[in-house]
Design a protein around this motif. Structure first.
Motif, mmCIF file in Angstrom:
data_model
loop_
_atom_site.group_PDB
_atom_site.id
_atom_site.type_symbol
_atom_site.label_atom_id
_atom_site.label_comp_id
_atom_site.label_asym_id
_atom_site.label_seq_id
_atom_site.Cartn_x
_atom_site.Cartn_y
_atom_site.Cartn_z
ATOM 1 N N VAL A 49 0.858 -1.174 0.000
ATOM 2 C CA VAL A 49 0.000 0.000 0.000
ATOM 3 C C VAL A 49 0.898 1.229 0.000
ATOM 4 N N TRP A 50 0.522 2.242 -0.771
ATOM 5 C CA TRP A 50 1.356 3.441 -0.867
ATOM 6 C C TRP A 50 0.493 4.694 -0.798
ATOM 7 N N GLN A 51 1.158 5.811 -0.519
ATOM 8 C CA GLN A 51 0.489 7.111 -0.452
ATOM 9 C C GLN A 51 1.365 8.181 -1.079
ATOM 10 N N ARG A 52 0.699 9.175 -1.640
ATOM 11 C CA ARG A 52 1.369 10.378 -2.134
ATOM 12 C C ARG A 52 1.004 11.515 -1.179
ATOM 13 N N ILE A 53 1.945 11.878 -0.315
ATOM 14 C CA ILE A 53 1.700 12.868 0.726
ATOM 15 C C ILE A 53 2.055 14.261 0.193
ATOM 16 N N PRO A 54 1.103 15.206 0.131
ATOM 17 C CA PRO A 54 1.429 16.567 -0.316
ATOM 18 C C PRO A 54 2.506 17.188 0.567
ATOM 19 N N ARG A 55 3.505 17.803 -0.062
ATOM 20 C CA ARG A 55 4.647 18.314 0.676
ATOM 21 C C ARG A 55 4.286 19.543 1.521
ATOM 22 N N PRO A 61 1.724 10.330 7.583
ATOM 23 C CA PRO A 61 1.535 9.305 6.547
ATOM 24 C C PRO A 61 1.177 7.953 7.164
ATOM 25 N N GLY A 62 0.547 7.137 6.354
ATOM 26 C CA GLY A 62 0.229 5.786 6.801
ATOM 27 C C GLY A 62 -1.230 5.435 6.565
ATOM 28 N N VAL A 63 -1.507 4.146 6.559
ATOM 29 C CA VAL A 63 -2.845 3.617 6.328
ATOM 30 C C VAL A 63 -3.207 2.684 7.474
ATOM 31 N N VAL A 64 -4.426 2.809 7.958
ATOM 32 C CA VAL A 64 -4.960 1.942 9.001
ATOM 33 C C VAL A 64 -6.003 1.021 8.377
ATOM 34 N N ALA A 74 0.339 -2.071 8.581
ATOM 35 C CA ALA A 74 0.821 -1.536 7.308
ATOM 36 C C ALA A 74 1.864 -0.447 7.489
ATOM 37 N N THR A 75 1.877 0.212 8.627
ATOM 38 C CA THR A 75 2.830 1.312 8.837
ATOM 39 C C THR A 75 4.132 0.839 9.459
ATOM 40 N N GLU A 76 4.217 -0.448 9.780
ATOM 41 C CA GLU A 76 5.415 -0.941 10.465
ATOM 42 C C GLU A 76 6.523 -1.356 9.504
ATOM 43 N N LYS A 77 6.179 -1.601 8.238
ATOM 44 C CA LYS A 77 7.171 -2.095 7.277
ATOM 45 C C LYS A 77 7.266 -1.129 6.103
ATOM 46 N N LEU A 78 7.964 -0.035 6.312
ATOM 47 C CA LEU A 78 8.183 0.931 5.238
ATOM 48 C C LEU A 78 9.173 0.340 4.240
ATOM 49 N N VAL A 79 8.744 0.249 2.985
ATOM 50 C CA VAL A 79 9.559 -0.383 1.952
ATOM 51 C C VAL A 79 10.302 0.661 1.129
ATOM 52 N N LYS A 111 -20.226 -16.239 -4.621
ATOM 53 C CA LYS A 111 -19.257 -15.191 -4.926
ATOM 54 C C LYS A 111 -19.024 -14.391 -3.647
ATOM 55 N N GLN A 112 -17.779 -14.012 -3.409
ATOM 56 C CA GLN A 112 -17.438 -13.274 -2.198
ATOM 57 C C GLN A 112 -16.701 -11.987 -2.556
ATOM 58 N N ASN A 113 -16.901 -10.985 -1.727
ATOM 59 C CA ASN A 113 -16.227 -9.702 -1.878
ATOM 60 C C ASN A 113 -15.278 -9.515 -0.698
ATOM 61 N N VAL A 114 -13.998 -9.608 -0.963
ATOM 62 C CA VAL A 114 -12.979 -9.344 0.054
ATOM 63 C C VAL A 114 -12.659 -7.855 -0.006
ATOM 64 N N TRP A 115 -12.976 -7.138 1.058
ATOM 65 C CA TRP A 115 -12.774 -5.694 1.036
ATOM 66 C C TRP A 115 -11.706 -5.276 2.049
ATOM 67 N N LEU A 116 -10.948 -4.273 1.671
ATOM 68 C CA LEU A 116 -9.938 -3.681 2.548
ATOM 69 C C LEU A 116 -10.376 -2.250 2.841
ATOM 70 N N ARG A 117 -10.846 -2.039 4.046
ATOM 71 C CA ARG A 117 -11.303 -0.725 4.493
ATOM 72 C C ARG A 117 -10.116 0.054 5.017
ATOM 73 N N MET A 118 -9.971 1.299 4.580
ATOM 74 C CA MET A 118 -8.759 2.068 4.874
ATOM 75 C C MET A 118 -9.088 3.408 5.531
ATOM 76 N N TRP A 119 -8.338 3.721 6.577
ATOM 77 C CA TRP A 119 -8.366 5.031 7.233
ATOM 78 C C TRP A 119 -7.005 5.691 7.065
ATOM 79 N N GLY A 120 -6.987 7.000 7.198
ATOM 80 C CA GLY A 120 -5.724 7.707 7.309
ATOM 81 C C GLY A 120 -5.164 7.579 8.717
ATOM 82 N N MET A 121 -3.859 7.730 8.850
ATOM 83 C CA MET A 121 -3.220 7.605 10.166
ATOM 84 C C MET A 121 -3.504 8.801 11.067
#
Length: 330
Positions: A49-55, A61-64, A74-79, A111-121
């Motif tokens: 997962v990635w983000q474009r953070i306005p300077r 930054p980060g996704v919950v 997701a915020t523990e392993k910055l690649v 049929k199944q829907n696997v969803w990833l719900r995302m919040w900002g940090m």
């Protein structure tokens, strides 16, 4: 569901408070590398997962993933982290288990829907996440985007991928007196992965066994006769017929328990209707045998030497299956 930046902007302008004034939009993208079902309600997902953070904005930054076992994994392993002029690009690797409610009513054709719900940090800022469509090739935006082409799906086949928004009701303000990015009025970003089950594995095994049982039960009806001399020759008794029926029922019960364990469904799933129809047919055959041995002369049973039950057996069973199919899918 939103499919491009224009659709996203239209939706947020309509549904964000004050048409989005005062909100910071953070483009967020996702790439799925593996999906594995661990039980009926747990699914393990890994990817990036990635983000474009306005300077020019001070946004954490980060996704919950609020529905994950470890929401902040997701915020523990910055690649990677890269400066790109007016924004900073940051990407994280995640490998976590999500607990979700799936509907297995049409199993094994479900049929199944696997969803990833995302919040900002950043809870303190009014941040709303937006899909980073620029992170995907535009000529593949309507295909299986954001999925690894070498992904192993097991008994599932990919059906669709899509970004979407949903307003979730909350009975708390999380302690903040001012509106934040997480509130009743803020649309939340979802990434949806649609999957179709490959029915060959869970369907063929039980159906072949149940069809074989149905044939054996139908063959047993030819031992049920109104002729007492022939009845003595074949050794036909009510007890023997009932013992035979119980033996057939045990096989079906074991298969049905395996289906219940696989789906953990609260109601009846589609494949179970086949077993219920077979239960009813075995019951009717046993009742037919008891009526004949009790010397209760019913004209419909004595006609043609118990011919009528043989004629209605297969239309009755297949009719029940057809009715169950219509009930489950229409």
């Amino acid at each position: 569901m939103v499919t491009n930046d224009k659709a996203t902007e239209r939706y947020l302008t309509e549904y964000l408070p004050q048409h989005g004034a005062g909100y910071t939009k953070v483009p967020t993208g996702i790439f799925i590398q593996a999906v594995e079902f661990n039980g009926a309600s747990n699914v393990k997902v890994s990817g990036y997962v990635w983000q474009r953070i306005p300077r020019d904005l001070r946004v954490k930054p980060g996704v919950v993933f609020p529905e994950a076992g470890d929401s902040y994994a997701a915020t523990e392993k910055l690649v990677y982290e890269h400066d790109e002029g007016d924004h900073k690009l940051m990407g994280w690797y995640f490998n976590t288990e999500f607990r979700q409610l799936f509907d297995y009513g049409s199993y094994p054709l479900d049929k199944q829907n696997v969803w990833l719900r995302m919040w900002g940090m950043d809870f303190q800022q009014r941040v709303v996440l937006t899909p980073d469509f620029a992170g995907y090739p535009p000529w593949k935006i309507r295909d299986m985007t954001a999925l690894d082409s070498k992904m192993v799906y097991g008994e599932w086949n990919p059906d669709f991928t899509a970004y979407s928004y949903l307003n979730n009701p909350y009975s708390t303000n999380f302690g903040f007196t001012k509106p934040t990015g997480i509130s009743n009025n803020t649309p939340e970003l979802y990434f949806n992965l649609g999957l179709k089950r490959d029915p060959r594995g869970p369907l063929y095994g039980p159906l072949i066994r149940w069809l074989f049982i149905a044939l054996i039960v139908f063959s047993a009806m030819f031992l049920i006769t109104v002729d007492e001399e022939r009845r003595e020759i074949v050794g036909f008794t009510t007890f023997q017929v009932m013992s035979f029926a119980v033996g057939m029922l045990l096989v079906i019960v074991f298969d049905q328990n395996a289906i219940r364990e696989a789906t953990d469904a609260k109601g009846v799933v589609y494949l179970e209707y086949f077993s219920y129809a077979l239960y009813l047919m075995i019951l009717m055959v046993g009742l037919n045998a008891m009526l004949l041995t009790a010397k209760i002369r019913i004209r419909a049973l004595t006609w043609g030497g118990n011919l009528l039950p043989k004629l209605v057996y297969w239309p009755g069973y297949l009719g029940l299956v057809l009715a169950a199919t219509l009930l489950a899918f229409f």
